[in-house]
Design a protein around this motif. Structure first.
Motif, PDB file in Angstrom:
ATOM      1  N   GLY A 294       0.810  -1.199   0.108  1.00 15.66           N
ATOM      2  CA  GLY A 294      -0.042   0.088   0.036  1.00 15.66           C
ATOM      3  C   GLY A 294       0.826   1.240  -0.164  1.00 15.66           C
ATOM      4  O   GLY A 294       1.764   1.429   0.763  1.00 15.66           O
ATOM      5  N   ILE A 295       0.471   2.003  -0.952  1.00 16.78           N
ATOM      6  CA  ILE A 295       1.239   3.535  -0.997  1.00 16.78           C
ATOM      7  C   ILE A 295       0.408   4.502  -0.550  1.00 16.78           C
ATOM      8  O   ILE A 295      -0.698   4.683  -1.280  1.00 16.78           O
ATOM      9  CB  ILE A 295       1.994   3.854  -2.412  1.00 16.78           C
ATOM     10  CG1 ILE A 295       3.073   2.653  -2.622  1.00 16.78           C
ATOM     11  CG2 ILE A 295       2.594   5.085  -2.414  1.00 16.78           C
ATOM     12  CD1 ILE A 295       3.627   2.861  -4.111  1.00 16.78           C
ATOM     13  N   GLN A 356       7.140   7.495  -7.763  1.00 13.44           N
ATOM     14  CA  GLN A 356       7.154   6.802  -6.508  1.00 13.44           C
ATOM     15  C   GLN A 356       6.717   5.158  -6.863  1.00 13.44           C
ATOM     16  O   GLN A 356       7.473   4.182  -6.550  1.00 13.44           O
ATOM     17  CB  GLN A 356       6.512   7.170  -5.401  1.00 13.44           C
ATOM     18  CG  GLN A 356       6.924   6.545  -4.117  1.00 13.44           C
ATOM     19  CD  GLN A 356       8.427   6.957  -3.694  1.00 13.44           C
ATOM     20  OE1 GLN A 356       9.147   6.284  -3.806  1.00 13.44           O
ATOM     21  NE2 GLN A 356       8.442   8.252  -3.213  1.00 13.44           N
ATOM     22  N   ILE A 357       5.826   4.989  -7.673  1.00 11.23           N
ATOM     23  CA  ILE A 357       5.405   3.595  -8.108  1.00 11.23           C
ATOM     24  C   ILE A 357       6.258   3.099  -9.000  1.00 11.23           C
ATOM     25  O   ILE A 357       6.642   1.860  -9.113  1.00 11.23           O
ATOM     26  CB  ILE A 357       4.145   4.181  -8.898  1.00 11.23           C
ATOM     27  CG1 ILE A 357       3.037   4.275  -8.038  1.00 11.23           C
ATOM     28  CG2 ILE A 357       3.320   2.530  -9.674  1.00 11.23           C
ATOM     29  CD1 ILE A 357       1.405   4.871  -8.817  1.00 11.23           C
ATOM     30  N   ILE A 372      -2.881   2.219  -4.058  1.00 15.33           N
ATOM     31  CA  ILE A 372      -2.890   3.537  -3.366  1.00 15.33           C
ATOM     32  C   ILE A 372      -3.875   3.450  -2.352  1.00 15.33           C
ATOM     33  O   ILE A 372      -5.011   3.690  -2.445  1.00 15.33           O
ATOM     34  CB  ILE A 372      -2.919   4.535  -4.462  1.00 15.33           C
ATOM     35  CG1 ILE A 372      -2.143   4.277  -5.743  1.00 15.33           C
ATOM     36  CG2 ILE A 372      -2.656   6.031  -4.046  1.00 15.33           C
ATOM     37  CD1 ILE A 372      -0.703   4.181  -5.539  1.00 15.33           C
ATOM     38  N   THR A 373      -3.183   3.467  -1.223  1.00 14.93           N
ATOM     39  CA  THR A 373      -4.084   3.115  -0.094  1.00 14.93           C
ATOM     40  C   THR A 373      -4.392   4.577   0.811  1.00 14.93           C
ATOM     41  O   THR A 373      -5.573   4.612   1.570  1.00 14.93           O
ATOM     42  CB  THR A 373      -3.399   2.254   1.029  1.00 14.93           C
ATOM     43  OG1 THR A 373      -2.002   2.557   1.006  1.00 14.93           O
ATOM     44  CG2 THR A 373      -3.583   0.774   0.721  1.00 14.93           C
ATOM     45  N   GLU A 415      -4.018  -2.210  -8.426  1.00 16.18           N
ATOM     46  CA  GLU A 415      -4.921  -2.585  -8.765  1.00 16.18           C
ATOM     47  C   GLU A 415      -6.154  -1.843  -7.597  1.00 16.18           C
ATOM     48  O   GLU A 415      -7.212  -2.185  -7.626  1.00 16.18           O
ATOM     49  CB  GLU A 415      -5.134  -3.958  -8.170  1.00 16.18           C
ATOM     50  CG  GLU A 415      -4.246  -4.946  -9.204  1.00 16.18           C
ATOM     51  CD  GLU A 415      -4.438  -6.410  -9.001  1.00 16.18           C
ATOM     52  OE1 GLU A 415      -5.194  -6.670  -7.908  1.00 16.18           O
ATOM     53  OE2 GLU A 415      -3.853  -7.075  -9.575  1.00 16.18           O
ATOM     54  N   GLY A 416      -5.932  -0.569  -7.165  1.00 11.96           N
ATOM     55  CA  GLY A 416      -6.956   0.145  -6.570  1.00 11.96           C
ATOM     56  C   GLY A 416      -6.453   1.363  -5.778  1.00 11.96           C
ATOM     57  O   GLY A 416      -5.054   1.736  -5.765  1.00 11.96           O
ATOM     58  N   TYR A 417      -7.398   2.117  -5.475  1.00 11.32           N
ATOM     59  CA  TYR A 417      -7.176   3.499  -4.849  1.00 11.32           C
ATOM     60  C   TYR A 417      -8.230   3.777  -3.918  1.00 11.32           C
ATOM     61  O   TYR A 417      -9.382   3.641  -4.033  1.00 11.32           O
ATOM     62  CB  TYR A 417      -7.496   4.471  -6.371  1.00 11.32           C
ATOM     63  CG  TYR A 417      -7.276   6.064  -5.656  1.00 11.32           C
ATOM     64  CD1 TYR A 417      -6.177   6.805  -5.528  1.00 11.32           C
ATOM     65  CD2 TYR A 417      -8.449   6.811  -5.352  1.00 11.32           C
ATOM     66  CE1 TYR A 417      -6.076   7.972  -5.380  1.00 11.32           C
ATOM     67  CE2 TYR A 417      -8.265   8.112  -4.938  1.00 11.32           C
ATOM     68  CZ  TYR A 417      -7.200   8.906  -4.989  1.00 11.32           C
ATOM     69  OH  TYR A 417      -7.039  10.092  -4.327  1.00 11.32           O
ATOM     70  N   PHE A 418      -7.712   4.423  -2.687  1.00 15.38           N
ATOM     71  CA  PHE A 418      -8.541   4.447  -1.457  1.00 15.38           C
ATOM     72  C   PHE A 418      -8.332   5.997  -1.194  1.00 15.38           C
ATOM     73  O   PHE A 418      -7.379   6.534  -0.630  1.00 15.38           O
ATOM     74  CB  PHE A 418      -7.953   3.644  -0.348  1.00 15.38           C
ATOM     75  CG  PHE A 418      -8.308   2.318  -0.524  1.00 15.38           C
ATOM     76  CD1 PHE A 418      -9.450   1.607   0.145  1.00 15.38           C
ATOM     77  CD2 PHE A 418      -7.637   1.548  -1.394  1.00 15.38           C
ATOM     78  CE1 PHE A 418      -9.691   0.118   0.000  1.00 15.38           C
ATOM     79  CE2 PHE A 418      -7.858   0.107  -1.686  1.00 15.38           C
ATOM     80  CZ  PHE A 418      -8.727  -0.686  -0.794  1.00 15.38           C
ATOM     81  N   ILE A 419      -9.389   6.628  -1.457  1.00 12.66           N
ATOM     82  CA  ILE A 419      -9.332   8.177  -1.201  1.00 12.66           C
ATOM     83  C   ILE A 419      -9.182   8.444   0.358  1.00 12.66           C
ATOM     84  O   ILE A 419      -9.898   7.764   1.250  1.00 12.66           O
ATOM     85  CB  ILE A 419     -10.322   9.131  -1.831  1.00 12.66           C
ATOM     86  CG1 ILE A 419     -10.236  10.362  -1.754  1.00 12.66           C
ATOM     87  CG2 ILE A 419     -11.882   8.489  -1.087  1.00 12.66           C
ATOM     88  CD1 ILE A 419     -11.413  11.342  -2.496  1.00 12.66           C
ATOM     89  N   TRP A 420      -8.526   9.368   0.958  1.00 11.45           N
ATOM     90  CA  TRP A 420      -8.609   9.554   2.211  1.00 11.45           C
ATOM     91  C   TRP A 420      -9.237  11.087   2.120  1.00 11.45           C
ATOM     92  O   TRP A 420      -8.951  11.997   1.752  1.00 11.45           O
ATOM     93  CB  TRP A 420      -6.926   9.826   2.769  1.00 11.45           C
ATOM     94  CG  TRP A 420      -7.160  10.279   4.247  1.00 11.45           C
ATOM     95  CD1 TRP A 420      -7.133  11.444   4.817  1.00 11.45           C
ATOM     96  CD2 TRP A 420      -7.407   9.226   5.283  1.00 11.45           C
ATOM     97  NE1 TRP A 420      -7.460  11.396   6.135  1.00 11.45           N
ATOM     98  CE2 TRP A 420      -7.519  10.008   6.531  1.00 11.45           C
ATOM     99  CE3 TRP A 420      -7.216   7.895   5.516  1.00 11.45           C
ATOM    100  CZ2 TRP A 420      -7.415   9.618   7.980  1.00 11.45           C
ATOM    101  CZ3 TRP A 420      -7.301   7.322   6.632  1.00 11.45           C
ATOM    102  CH2 TRP A 420      -7.616   8.247   7.709  1.00 11.45           C
TER     103      TRP A 420
END
Length: 467
Positions: A294-295, A356-357, A372-373, A415-420
């Motif tokens: 997770g980044i 960074q990725i 992208i956590t 494989e995914g993106y988590f908005i903070w």
């Protein structure tokens, strides 16, 4: 128009201490933050977003707005009030109910075991500088793996780097120690050993899910790429915040270049590390077992050479231009560059996420996939007519998703993106004024209101088209 792959996770992120409230409810044990906030800041974690009681509302909103993944952390002291020993049955019941509700709403829970909130009984004895707490963490992890079979995606730690940074460098996290670089690196190292041991335990038990770690990876650039001293400053700053923990994660050791930098930093600033053979046995055993990385990415920094005394000023109230960061023998952050920045002096630079990725892909080819956590824009929302017209947040997220799309095009597995964050939460050393959520929370009434960004995100999730 850029797109994202089918089956991409469009998630929202939360954390127990920032969202749950209920800090003394149903047998929860204290954490160091409880008293530290009372003593040092102008707010506490009560009621936060009252996620402890309002999670059915938040998960219903997630389902309605196309959010199909949620980052949740377990509050260690809800399960073990003193970090180990007797289990708190009400805490266990709460998380069973929460995870079941996630599945009822078709929102996949990605569950973190530690998100800045070591139980006070362990934190007061040195937190992860105390090697006994590595054992306690692994025992806690094993309990959770066995107990919460609904969970298919586990994260050991959230942001090992900022924990050491906040606790021992900037001093904005409890215990509030400043400028102790040896403690920063030792904390990083010991937590990575705890991570490795928990990952090995999970994989050897042959659980059906996946396990990884979440690292905050702020990209570091030299102010003048033609100046070797600025280049060196960026490299040293990168070692402190990124490379040391990435090496531990995927190499199982610290490269010669990494250790040269660490030794230089400690020679200038004092202190030494306790790195043991058994630590590296644990790190090497787990280096190929991580199912995902997770980044968390919010910003980049520009570094210039600096030889003066260490001085760091934390901008906690969003007073633009109030930050100062310089470390003896490392370098100085330059904020006056041609890059937009937030009121909290976080430099908005989507290219840094792409870089960074691709750095992970190039330097650590045994990575398997990336989520992208955390990524999002915190600012002082203006609540008007029952909503927030947060076009700046939409633009921020759009640009970062375009960077992710470019990285996928160039061969990275994301494989995914988590908005903070999913809804507004309280923001550690920044209080309640710094809002990130898709859903505005009235912290007096605990009512939720979708922002303009929530409707934009819903369309994004439905179409995979970044527009």
């Amino acid at each position: 128009m850029k797109t994202l792959p089918k089956n991409f996770i469009f998630g929202g992120a939360t954390a127990a201490y920032q969202a749950e409230g209920a800090t003394k409810t149903d047998g929860k044990g204290p954490v160091a933050w409880d008293k530290y906030l009372e003593d040092n800041y102008w707010y506490t974690a009560e009621p936060a977003s009252d996620f402890y009681h309002k999670y059915p509302v938040d998960l219903q909103l997630a389902e309605e707005f196309g959010v199909n993944g949620i980052r949740i952390s377990i509050a260690w002291s809800r399960i073990f009030p003193t970090g180990y020993g007797e289990v708190n049955a009400k805490g266990v019941e709460y998380y069973h109910n929460l995870f079941n509700e996630c599945h009822k709403r078709h929102v996949e829970p990605f569950v973190t075991l530690h998100h800045f909130d070591t139980p006070e009984a362990l934190h007061s004895k040195g937190d992860f500088l105390n090697r006994e707490n590595i054992d306690h963490f692994v025992d806690y992890a094993e309990f959770c793996f066995k107990e919460f079979t609904q969970v298919k995606y586990w994260t050991t730690f959230n942001e090992i780097g900022p924990i050491g940074d906040g606790q021992y460098l900037v001093g904005k996290f409890p215990p509030g120690i400043k400028y102790d670089l040896a403690k920063v690196f030792q904390s990083h190292h010991n937590m990575m050993v705890a991570h490795a041991r928990a990952v090995k335990l999970y994989k050897e038990a042959d659980y059906s899910g996946e396990i990884g770690v979440v690292h905050a990876l702020p990209t570091k650039y030299p102010l003048d790429p033609e100046n070797p001293e600025d280049v060196r400053a960026a490299e040293l700053e990168d070692i402190i915040h990124n490379k040391f923990i990435l090496d531990a994660t995927y190499l199982g050791e610290y490269s010669e270049k990494t250790m040269d930098g660490v030794n230089h930093i400690l020679a200038v600033n004092g202190g030494q590390l306790d790195l043991r053979d058994e630590d590296f046995e644990a790190l090497k055993a787990a280096k190929d077992m991580n199912d995902f990385l997770g980044i968390n990415y919010y910003m980049s920094d520009w570094m210039k050479a600096f030889e003066g005394e260490t001085e760091i000023t934390h901008n906690s109230k969003g007073d633009k231009g109030g930050s100062k960061y310089q470390i003896k023998g490392v370098g100085q952050r330059e904020f006056d560059v041609d890059v937009p920045r937030t009121d909290w002096d976080w430099m908005i630079y989507p290219q840094g996420l792409y870089d960074q990725i691709m750095r992970v892909k190039k330097d650590y080819p045994n990575y398997k996939k990336i989520y992208i956590t955390e990524n999002g824009l915190g600012y002082k929302d203006d609540f008007v007519d029952g909503t927030v017209y947060d076009d700046a947040r939409i633009d921020y997220v759009k640009q970062h998703l375009e960077a992710i799309s470019d990285a996928i095009r160039d061969g990275a597995v994301v494989e995914g993106y988590f908005i903070w964050s999913l809804m507004d939460v309280f923001s550690w050393s920044n209080g309640y004024e710094k809002r990130y959520g898709l859903f505005y929370v009235d912290f007096e009434t605990q009512e939720r209101y979708p922002k303009k960004s929530a409707y934009w995100y819903k369309e994004l999730a439905a179409t995979q088209e970044i527009k």
